[in-house]
Each structure stands twice: as C-alpha cells, then as structure tokens.
Design a protein around this motif. Structure first.
Motif, PDB file in Angstrom:
ATOM      1  N   LEU A  10       0.837  -1.213   0.000  1.00  0.00           N
ATOM      2  CA  LEU A  10       0.000   0.000   0.000  1.00  0.00           C
ATOM      3  C   LEU A  10       0.866   1.256   0.000  1.00  0.00           C
ATOM      4  CD1 LEU A  10      -2.908  -0.600   2.565  1.00  0.00           C
ATOM      5  CD2 LEU A  10      -3.091  -0.044   0.135  1.00  0.00           C
ATOM      6  N   SER A  13       2.885   1.639  -3.296  1.00  0.00           N
ATOM      7  CA  SER A  13       2.088   2.067  -4.456  1.00  0.00           C
ATOM      8  C   SER A  13       1.648   3.515  -4.280  1.00  0.00           C
ATOM      9  CB  SER A  13       0.892   1.137  -4.659  1.00  0.00           C
ATOM     10  OG  SER A  13       0.108   1.111  -3.494  1.00  0.00           O
ATOM     11  N   LYS A  14       1.398   3.908  -3.009  1.00  0.00           N
ATOM     12  CA  LYS A  14       1.069   5.320  -2.766  1.00  0.00           C
ATOM     13  C   LYS A  14       2.214   6.225  -3.208  1.00  0.00           C
ATOM     14  CE  LYS A  14       2.263   7.087   1.194  1.00  0.00           C
ATOM     15  NZ  LYS A  14       3.020   8.334   1.103  1.00  0.00           N
ATOM     16  N   ASP A  15       3.456   5.886  -2.744  1.00  0.00           N
ATOM     17  CA  ASP A  15       4.610   6.719  -3.096  1.00  0.00           C
ATOM     18  C   ASP A  15       4.847   6.736  -4.599  1.00  0.00           C
ATOM     19  OD1 ASP A  15       5.006   7.384  -0.511  1.00  0.00           O
ATOM     20  OD2 ASP A  15       7.136   6.823  -0.448  1.00  0.00           O
ATOM     21  N   ARG A  17       2.660   6.239  -6.914  1.00  0.00           N
ATOM     22  CA  ARG A  17       1.606   7.019  -7.586  1.00  0.00           C
ATOM     23  C   ARG A  17       1.912   8.509  -7.495  1.00  0.00           C
ATOM     24  NH1 ARG A  17      -2.215   3.589  -5.879  1.00  0.00           N
ATOM     25  NH2 ARG A  17      -2.720   4.855  -4.076  1.00  0.00           N
TER      26      ARG A  17
END
Lengths: 224, 266, 52, 172
Positions: A10, A13-15, A17
């Motif tokens: 999570l 993928s946040k970073d 994105r």
C-alpha cells in the motif's frame, strides 16, 4: 507477515503514484543523472578508453547522487501537510512503512539504472558483457542502497537540516556498497578482471542486513 | 588551583586536576623514552648486508599506535553508551556517548594524520588506497563526523539522542573490520600486522609502547571527564535557564497582580 | 636523526590539536559553569553522586 | 500556584521497554560484521603476489593491478621511454618476474625488502635485462609506476628477527 507485505505494498504504491503524478523522477532526477554522466565526460576530457575504464565507478556515483535526491523526496512527501502523522494514525506497522517506502525508492532506482546504463553505452562506449551479472548486481545494489537510504532518511528527517545532514550521514555508510557495486560492474561491463559474483554476494548480504535493521529500527526513529 | 570551591567555576575537580598533572608528567616521560632512550629501527638484512628498517620514523609509532588503540576504546565506549541510552533512556548515557564520540573523533583524526606522516617516509606514500585498514579507518572517521554533525542540529534533545545512538551503533560495525583487517587481509594489504599480537617486540621498545598506551589512556580519560562535564553542564544550564525564567515570570506576575487578575489564587 | 621533519610534524600536530581541543573543552566548561548553580555541578559536591 | 512548574531533574522519558528489539538490533549488527568479514575476505583482492600475477598473466594482461613481492639483489638503473627507470627481478614463493619501475623508487627501497608495485604486464624484455643475474627472462615484464614499501611488524633485536625475514632466495 502477509499483512506486513500488503501494508508495505500500500505504502509503496502510494509513493509510486505520487511520483508518477508529480513527474519529479522523469522531469528532474533522470535529467540530473544524465547530467552527472555528461559532467564526468567533460571532466575526464572525453577520452573514450578512460571513460570505459571508469564507467562502473562513475555509474554508481551517479546512482548514489540520485539516491540522495530520491530519499529527500521520499521524506519530503511525508513531511508536507504532516502526512507522516496520517500514516501513523492509519495504524500501519512502522516496518511496513519502511519496507514500502524503500520499495518505492528501489523501483525508482531501477528506472534510473536502466537510464544510466543506456547513458554509459551511448556516452562512454561501454557495453554490457555479462547481462545476467549486470541485472543481478544492479538489483541487489539498488535494494541495498534503497533500504540504507530510507533508514538514514528517517534519521535525518525533521531536523531542519536534512538536505545537508543526509549526505554526510549516508555516504560513508554506503562506501562499501560503492566499492562492491563498482567491482561487480567492472566484471559485468568487462572493465577489469575481477570476480563480480563474489562482490554481488557481499552486496546481497548488505541488502538483507540493511532491510532487517531498517525495518526494526524505523519504528523507534519515527515515534516522536 | 587545588581549592575545589575557587572563585573561577570550572569543570575541574581535585581528582581531575591530579589526573591532569599525572598526564602531563607522563607525556614528558613518553617524549624522553620515544626520542632519547629508544634506538632507531635499524637492522642488517641477513643476505644483502644492507641496513634496513624504519630508522627514526619508528618514533612516530609510539604516538600513532597508542592513539589508534584509544580510538577503538573511545568509539567502543560511544557505542556501548549509545546502546545503554536506547535501553535506559537516561541523559547520563547520552552525555557519555556524545563525549566519547567527540574525543574519539579527535583521536581518530590524529591517527589518520600521524599515520599519513609516518607513511610518507616509510611506505613512500601519504595515502594508499590499496590498504584495507586505511580505507576502513577513514570510513569510521567519516561516519563519526556525521554523528557529530547530527549532534549539532537544533532538534529536540531526546529525538537527537535517539537518532545519534542509532548512528553510533551502525558506525561501530566498522570497528572490528578496522581492527582485524591486517589479519584477514594478511598478505593482501599494505599495513603491517599487529606487532604485539605476535610479540615481535621487546625490551625498551615494548616498554615505550606500553607507556604510550598508558599516557594516551590518561589523556583520553582527562578529556572525556571534562567533555562529559561540559555535556552535563549544557543540560543543567538549559534546565536552569528555564527554571530561572519561570521564577522571573512568576515574580513579575506577583508584582503586577496578574495572578489575581486572571483569577489565580496562591 | 633521520626523518626529523616528519617526526616534528607528527608529534607537533598531535600536540597542537590535543592542546587546542583541551583548552576549548575547559573554556566551554567555564562559560557554562557560570550559568549553573553549584548544586548542579555534582563533581564539586563531597558525596558521591547517585546515578540518575 | 501550588504545582511546581520548574523542570524536574532528568528522568527516563519512559520506562525501559522492548529490550527484545534492542537485542535483535545488536544481533543484526553482529551479523553484519560477520557477513562483511566473510564475504569481504572472499571478494577483496587488493594485491596479487608475484607468483599469482605470473600465473594469471593471460587474464591480467591489459589491466592495471597491484603486485607484492621482494626485489632481488642486482638493480639496473636505466631509462624506459625517455624516463628514468630501475629494472630488477621481483620474487614471491620462488617465482620470478622482471620489473621495470618508472619514476623515483621509494626512499627505503632496496633488495630484500618487500614492496608493492602498481602497473601492468608488458610483452618483451625490459631495458638492461642483461644486467640482472637472476632474471626471469620469460618474454614479459611488469611495467610499474607506483611503489610503496611493505613494512613488516618486527621490532626485535637483530639475532632473532633476521631469522624471520622472508629471504625469497635472496642469497646475495
């Protein structure tokens, strides 16, 4: 364990994105990496043989300089709008945050390594003699420096002098990695007769220890 | 000088003054041993019949080797105190770690400089990249320079102490590599192996080296003691200033009747 | 004596740096001591301080 | 104003906790030392000894490397490519190689004292080869340009320490 990995995913993928949307990597860090290669070319007076001989070392120095930028970015993303508190409040395990953020840096470094490899082929006339060694040594070194960088990024964050403190803390620790990665690429690029796999083994060990240490210590470093 | 409550406030105490005087006497003794009483390192090569050895440059080793050992002691103490801080979380451990790291870095710098000055005549080079001990010592020094840089930031003391402790513990990993490098890379590195480990030394040379260890241990102890007290005073001064400021504000408040104005009763 | 310049340089740099450092530590100590009451300077007290 | 606002003497910021994780960190650090030691021991090769440099000549050719050995008696001062050079025979474990060292030799350089040289293999014979009594004369020589003396760790009196000097066939 499963939840640790999914939480790490999570965060990663946040970073990633954020990086994909802000395009800092493509618009700033990648051009910087190429610029470093070009500057080395100017400094060494564009002698192809010299450049080919030193290409592995110059390659990894460029990677380390980009790592500094990536780590600064990674901490800046969290300190803006106090997002770090948000992350903590979300109940994520510190180890998962550490692994996730390291993974995001790792992915960015891989992109930069690809670009830099193309750069030394074009600018310095290097050629990849041992593709498998090039790939494996590139992967484990990226992992080793991403996790170490993330750990020291946490150490230097929030002190107000992160930009100047991070290099002086991080680079001496990464000196052995620079030596090992350069020797491994000496072999992979055919620049010198050394056993690249022995050095890759060392780098892999360093990566494992740095990941473990970082995952364990990260919690103690960010709790404030 | 010997009066502990003299008008000049210092970090000295009767004990530290005695130690300081003994250290100065020891330094004089070491100088006499190193420069007057010991012989230069010269011997006759068994087959060529030529004089070989370090000649008088060996006198630098009575300085360089003890300081290197003291660097190990100082950095080990810094790491031990850092671990102690992470477990106990009391200022005593933190101040000790900081003091040991700072004094250790002074010694480590001198080890690098005196080694370089010795290496020029004996090895024929100021610096040799092909020597594992030189590289690992330089990395150790740079890591503790980073540690001291971290300690100079204006962070919350507890945050700073915790992070510095982690930096010191990671840095200390390099120490066994520095120490063992000459054995592990025995025929692969320029640095000579440990002389004492194999007892290839005797009589006055050995005695002088031992005196060197003792004297520089005293120098280190004296510096550490005073540096610790400076660290302790820094903490106390911070607390004392806050306390004094509160007292002052309170006095003002009492004087101007603010306390009653805001409805406080005492 | 051979290598006299190197010998003086090595011992000299050590003497100078250690002296400068020692003096700076003592001076920092004096400056701070002024602003701290005597009971906080526990090395001045006669009884052994407890570890805190 | 009964409560005391003055700062209290420093006390633990919180009770000691998670000693386990500190122990784990210490263990991990110890593992790092072991790992670095073992792998570095395998991977680092700072010097070749003369016999290894001769043995691996085909792989080493065209690369610069460091090589350690003992110069044998019989130094020939000559010139190589217009620069001052000293030519001698280099030895380790009974294997010989000829050396042409360009530039000033080390101050303490003399036969029988091990040195580390930096340079590369060259095909052919060095100038002044005829002046060497124990030349390897194998169609190759080491052309070197950086010399450091590898000092030993022996400080004993003559009688005992001379017995330990690696003579490497230095028989005068």
């Amino acid at each position: 364990m499963k939840s640790l990995l999914s939480e790490a995913w999570l965060v990663a993928s946040k970073d990633l994105r954020i990086e994909a949307r802000s395009r800092v990597l493509t618009n700033q860090v990648a051009p910087f990496a190429v610029l470093v290669l070009v500057l080395f070319g100017f400094a060494l007076d564009a002698d192809q043989r010299t450049l080919r001989m030193f290409a592995p070392g110059l390659f990894w120095v460029a990677v380390l300089l980009c790592l500094l930028l990536a780590v600064q970015r990674s901490s800046a993303v969290e300190s803006a709008d106090d997002a770090a508190t948000g992350l903590r409040m979300a109940g994520l395990a510190p180890a998962a945050v550490f692994l996730g953020k390291s993974a995001a840096i790792f992915v960015q470094l891989l992109v930069l390594e690809l670009l830099l490899t193309a750069g030394i082929i074009v600018f310095y006339g290097s050629s990849v003699k041992n593709l498998f060694l090039w790939l494996i040594a590139g992967l484990v070194t990226a992992l080793a420096v991403a996790t170490t960088g993330m750990l020291y990024g946490a150490l230097a964050s929030g002190l107000g002098v992160r930009e100047t403190l991070l290099p002086i803390l991080l680079l001496p620790v990464l000196a052995p990695v620079l030596i090992g990665a350069t020797r491994a690429y000496d072999d992979a690029l055919g620049a010198a007769a050394v056993d690249g796999w022995a050095w890759t083994g060392l780098l892999a060990m360093f990566a494992v220890v740095a990941s473990t240490l970082g995952a364990l210590a990260y919690g103690a470093l960010v709790e404030d | 000088m010997t009066n502990p409550t003299s008008s000049v406030a210092t970090t000295g105490s009767p004990g530290s003054r005695a130690l300081g005087l003994a250290t100065l006497a020891g330094l004089v003794g070491l100088l006499v041993l190193a420069f007057v009483l010991t012989e230069p390192d010269v011997r006759i090569h068994p087959s060529t019949g030529q004089e070989i050895g370090q000649f008088d440059a060996v006198r630098l080793l009575y300085l360089h080797v003890p300081m290197a050992v003291i660097t190990y002691v100082a950095y080990s103490l810094a790491a031990f105190a850092s671990a102690g801080y992470l477990i106990k979380r009391t200022p005593w451990w933190d101040v000790t770690a900081h003091a040991a790291a700072e004094v250790g870095t002074v010694f480590c710098f001198l080890v690098l400089v005196t080694g370089s000055i010795w290496g020029r005549p004996v090895w024929n080079t100021w610096w040799e990249w092909g020597d594992v001990r030189l590289m690992t010592t330089l990395i150790l020094f740079l890591m503790f320079v980073g540690y001291l840089a971290l300690r100079r930031t204006a962070a919350d003391p507890r945050v700073q102490a915790r992070r510095a402790a982690v930096v010191a513990l990671v840095a200390i990993v390099d120490l066994p590599l520095v120490n063992r490098s000459v054995e592990w890379w025995e025929n692969r590195t320029l640095h000579q192996k440990s002389t004492l480990g194999e007892l290839k030394i005797e009589d006055l040379t050995l005695f002088t080296l031992m005196v060197g260890f003792l004297v520089f241990l005293m120098v280190f102890s004296w510096l550490l003691l005073h540096r610790f007290r400076v660290g302790w005073l820094t903490l106390a001064a911070g607390e004392h200033q806050v306390a004094a400021a509160i007292k002052e504000r309170r006095a003002e408040a009492d004087g101007s009747g603010v306390a009653s104005a805001v409805g406080e009763t005492s | 004596m051979t290598h006299l310049g190197y010998l003086l340089g090595g011992w000299g740099v050590a003497a100078v740096l250690l002296t400068v450092y020692a003096v700076s530590v003592v001076r920092r100590g004096r400056a701070l001591s002024v602003s701290v009451p005597e009971d906080k300077r526990r090395w001045l007290t006669s009884q052994n301080p407890t570890d805190d | 104003m009964t409560e005391d606002l003055t700062p209290q003497p420093s006390r633990p910021e919180r009770p000691p906790r998670r000693r386990g994780s500190v122990a784990v960190i210490v263990l991990v650090l110890a593992a790092l030392v072991a790992v670095l030691a073992v792998t570095l021991g395998d991977a680092t090769l700072v010097f070749y000894e003369v016999d290894e440099a001769v043995e691996q000549r085909t792989e080493l050719v065209s690369s610069r490397f460091r090589v350690v050995g003992t110069p044998l008696p019989g130094l020939v001062e000559t010139r190589l490519d217009g620069e001052a050079a000293v030519v001698f025979t280099f030895c380790a474990s009974g294997v010989f190689a000829d050396v042409a060292h360009v530039g000033d030799p080390a101050e303490l350089f003399q036969p029988g004292v091990p040195v580390v040289l930096q340079g590369s293999w060259q095909a052919g014979s060095p100038p002044g080869l005829a002046g060497l009594s124990t030349a390897a004369n194998d169609g190759w020589f080491l052309r070197t340009d950086h010399m450091v003396v590898k000092h030993d760790n022996d400080y004993r009196t003559d009688e005992e320490r001379t017995a330990d000097i690696d003579a490497c066939g230095v028989t005068g």
